[in-house]
Design an enzyme around this catalytic site. Structure first.
Site, PDB file in Angstrom:
ATOM      1  N   HIS A  70      14.661  64.205  46.195  1.00 47.77           N
ATOM      2  CA  HIS A  70      15.586  64.605  45.140  1.00 47.77           C
ATOM      3  C   HIS A  70      14.957  65.600  44.170  1.00 47.77           C
ATOM      4  CE1 HIS A  70      18.946  61.405  45.498  1.00 47.77           C
ATOM      5  NE2 HIS A  70      18.394  61.645  46.682  1.00 47.77           N
ATOM      6  N   HIS A 114      16.505  58.847  56.541  1.00 45.17           N
ATOM      7  CA  HIS A 114      17.200  57.561  56.586  1.00 45.17           C
ATOM      8  C   HIS A 114      16.573  56.590  57.586  1.00 45.17           C
ATOM      9  CE1 HIS A 114      21.068  59.452  54.736  1.00 45.17           C
ATOM     10  NE2 HIS A 114      20.016  59.503  53.934  1.00 45.17           N
TER      11      HIS A 114
END
Length: 727
Positions: free
Chosen positions: A97, A260
């Site tokens: 992020h 993920h």
């Protein structure tokens, strides 16, 4: 109001403090924002003017830091327990992020400044609870201090997290310097509510240069476009968003699947239980936000994205289980405990597949987001995902490379990379240029080459324009562009309309003749075309100053090299094409923002201050360097002479200006008494007389005694531009 509510010293009420009250922006919302040209001054930097981060980083024991980070990964803290006893996935999310705000449109965003520590990013909805990740790192930052920036530490922690869970990263480079105040130049969107999406128009056309789909998100809405759980539609959002962050389809699949493979999402309860973000949190929380009233507010009771669960049965191990899970089940749409759309396997046995993150007696089914299912449903992503599923080693390499690109894309060329973990392989997205492999020209040869260039028949206007066109592609946001490489002679730059592709070859051919003649001499002393293009501009500026009566030497430092077409990614470089260049009085088409706003935006990308921007405009106009020979703003009867005529004539009260176009973008200046036409101008030209701050600067250069100062200041700003991107 009672006296008890007033300041005991001034007698003022609490709202009457410095910086409060109605601002200029409140009175004049459309006022040109020049503040973005003066960000990050020494006054806001606690490190001091003599601090050299690159030198400090060289003192860092990177292996010792890595060891400390590895130990932290499994040192779970009671105040914020690690999922599965391992902070690795948490740090990957933090690093991702940090880097994931980058967008290719203007090169802004990214991990290069440590801006996740500051507003607005520290309080974005997509960054919920990452404040805790940075607090977990504080003991390490405290230990190593100035030797590593927060910007570098966040990315290195992500790298170490990946390695600690079984995948060797492609590499790591340091060199990111922290900022100390929020970045005001970045346009994050104009929505005034979190997760607003007025950035779309028409048939889901996303506003440039934005990449994220909603205000406060890094990428896409994981539940689907606007929360609609449509995997095919989500795939379109994923493709556009990742493309705007410089990723192709293979890199996108690798990043989504690889990222993920680790960790879980958090949506244990209703988001209404979560308190204000860090910027809005009470002072006693000391910069920590999102305090939750749900259960313990941490561990198994954590609420972050609202989606709940892990993607794989092995959330702290690198393996191929993400694809095993994605393709191994049929999926049912359900809602998380927080009310978010997500998908669970239809097979009831899957409920036993995933261990609980904190309670070994519990198990859960894996989950997929709508965005995850796009890798299975999208006709382009699906074959890539299946190939990666069948070829684990290819997938591992693809993810490692894509992760390196994600976390280093905004750092610019390899010359800026620091540390012992920099990979040897040169990558096309790094905009490589050849190393200097010859002896550089000295002052005598520089003077001789200047004379030959000026004797070649090339005009001051053409030489200045070409040098500017080469150097002004630089943008400090992602350290791309600039004169090094001489890519103005290569696709796509040679074909950009702003570079006048029909006229450009004549200039380049003459400079190449001079280059070839010089380089044909015996010995190892050579000159690159990149250097000659800049040198030609410098020679022209010197001649312009001489024409104005000033004998000056424009600084020139050789050392640029010439890139090849093979070293130049045409698609990647296309985004550097200027939509507008006010310094050349060029604008490709009419935009929703004003030309003067586009000028300030370009000046900011080039690290120019308001005075530098002003003096460059004045000099470029009198040197007749406008696009396509336009006379707009050439307020002089002596073009090619580096004098202050632009300013003295702009500020002349004997001239009356009127608009000649419906959109008030073109103007003519006539004599106040006779009505005789004197000049023509664009908004770019007239803003230096209309805006009070710019007019104040223009008046400095419009004075009768400012001729020498103007020339010297122009040369200083010119030299700065010519050396942008030289590291």
């Amino acid at each position: 109001m009672s006296d008890e509510k007033k300041c005991p010293v001034t007698g003022r009420t609490s709202s009457q403090v410095a910086g409060s009250g109605t601002s200029n922006k409140d009175w004049w919302p459309n006022q040109l924002n020049l503040n973005i040209l003066h960000q990050h001054s020494a006054k806001s930097d606690p490190m001091g003017k003599d601090f050299n981060y690159a030198e400090e980083f060289k003192k860092l024991d990177l292996e010792a830091l890595k060891k400390d980070l590895f130990e932290l990964m499994t040192d779970s803290q009671d105040w914020w327990p690690a999922d599965y006893g391992h902070y690795g996935p948490f740090f990957i999310r933090m690093a991702w992020h940090s880097a994931g705000t980058y967008r290719i449109g203007d090169g802004r965003g990214g991990a290069g400044s440590g801006s996740q520590r500051l507003a607005p990013l520290n309080s974005w909805p997509d960054n919920v609870n990452l404040d805790k990740a940075r607090r977990l790192l504080w003991p390490i930052k405290k230990k190593y201090g100035r030797k590593i920036s927060w910007a570098d530490l966040m990315i290195f922690a992500g790298n170490c997290a990946i390695e600690s869970m079984g995948l060797k990263p492609f590499g790591f480079a340091g060199g990111r310097e922290d900022i100390w105040e929020p970045e005001e130049d970045i346009y994050w969107g104009d929505e005034d509510t979190w997760l607003g999406d007025t950035r779309y128009s028409g048939d889901r056309k996303l506003d440039n240069p934005l990449a994220a789909v909603q205000m406060g998100l890094i990428y896409v809405n994981p539940e689907g476009p606007n929360g609609d759980p449509n995997a095919v539609a989500s795939g379109k959002d994923v493709r556009e968003t990742f493309a705007r962050m410089a990723m192709n389809d293979e890199e996108t699949v690798a990043l989504v699947a690889g990222g993920h493979t680790f960790g879980k999402c958090h949506g244990a309860g209703d988001a209404a239980n979560v308190g204000p973000d860090p910027e809005g949190a009470p002072i006693e929380q000391q910069g920590l936000g999102w305090k939750s009233k749900f259960g313990s507010g941490k561990g198994g009771d954590t609420i972050s994205s609202g989606i709940e669960g892990a993607w794989t049965p092995t959330p702290i191990k690198w393996d191929n289980s993400y694809f095993d899970t994605l393709f191994g089940y049929e999926w049912n749409l359900e809602k998380s405990p927080a009310g978010a759309w997500q998908w669970h396997p239809s097979d009831p046995e899957a409920k036993k597949a995933v261990p609980d993150a904190h309670d070994p007696s519990k198990t859960h089914p894996p989950m997929m987001t709508t965005a995850d299912l796009s890798l299975r449903m999208d006709p382009i992503y699906a074959p890539i995902a299946k190939r990666f599923h069948e070829n684990p080693e290819e997938f591992a390499d693809a993810f490692a490379r894509a992760w390196f690109k994600l976390t280093h894309r905004d750092m610019g060329p390899r010359a800026r990379y620091l540390g012992s973990m920099v990979p040897d392989e040169e990558l096309i997205w790094q905009d490589p240029v050849p190393a200097v492999d010859h002896e550089l020209i000295d002052n005598t040869e520089i003077a001789d080459l200047k004379a030959k260039i000026l004797a070649s028949g090339l005009s001051i206007s053409k030489l200045v324009s070409a040098a500017w066109a080469s150097a002004s592609t630089y943008r400090d946001s992602d350290k791309r562009g600039g004169s090094n490489g001489a890519r103005i002679r290569l696709a796509p730059q040679k074909d950009w309309y702003v570079n006048q592709p029909l006229q450009l070859p004549e200039l380049l051919n003459k400079l190449e003749e001079i280059q070839q003649h010089f380089n044909s001499k015996s010995g190892n002393k050579k000159v690159s075309l990149a250097d000659l293009i800049v040198l030609g501009g410098c020679a022209a500026v010197e001649q312009g100053a001489k024409n104005a009566g000033f004998d000056v030497t424009v600084p020139f430092t050789p050392g640029r090299t010439d890139a090849s077409q093979e070293q130049t990614d045409v698609h990647s470089f296309a985004v550097l094409e200027p939509a507008a260049d006010g310094f050349r009085n060029y604008q490709k088409v009419k935009y929703s923002v004003t030309p003067e706003e586009l000028l300030v935006d370009k000046a900011q990308l080039m690290t120019l201050t308001a005075p530098e921007m002003t003096v460059l405009i004045g000099g470029m106009r009198v040197l007749d360097a406008n696009f396509d020979g336009s006379k707009h703003g050439v307020f002089t009867d002596k073009p090619g002479s580096l004098n202050n005529d632009f300013f003295s004539n702009l500020l002349d009260m004997d001239t009356v200006w009127t608009s000649t176009s419906e959109d008030a973008e073109l103007f003519e200046g006539r004599d106040r008494e006779s009505g005789e036409l004197k000049w023509s101008a664009t908004r770019i030209d007239l803003i230096f007389g209309a805006n009070s701050q710019l007019r104040a600067i223009a008046e400095v250069y419009g004075c009768e005694d400012s001729g020498e100062k103007f020339v010297n200041d122009f040369i200083s700003a010119w030299d700065k531009v010519m050396n942008l991107g030289i590291f």
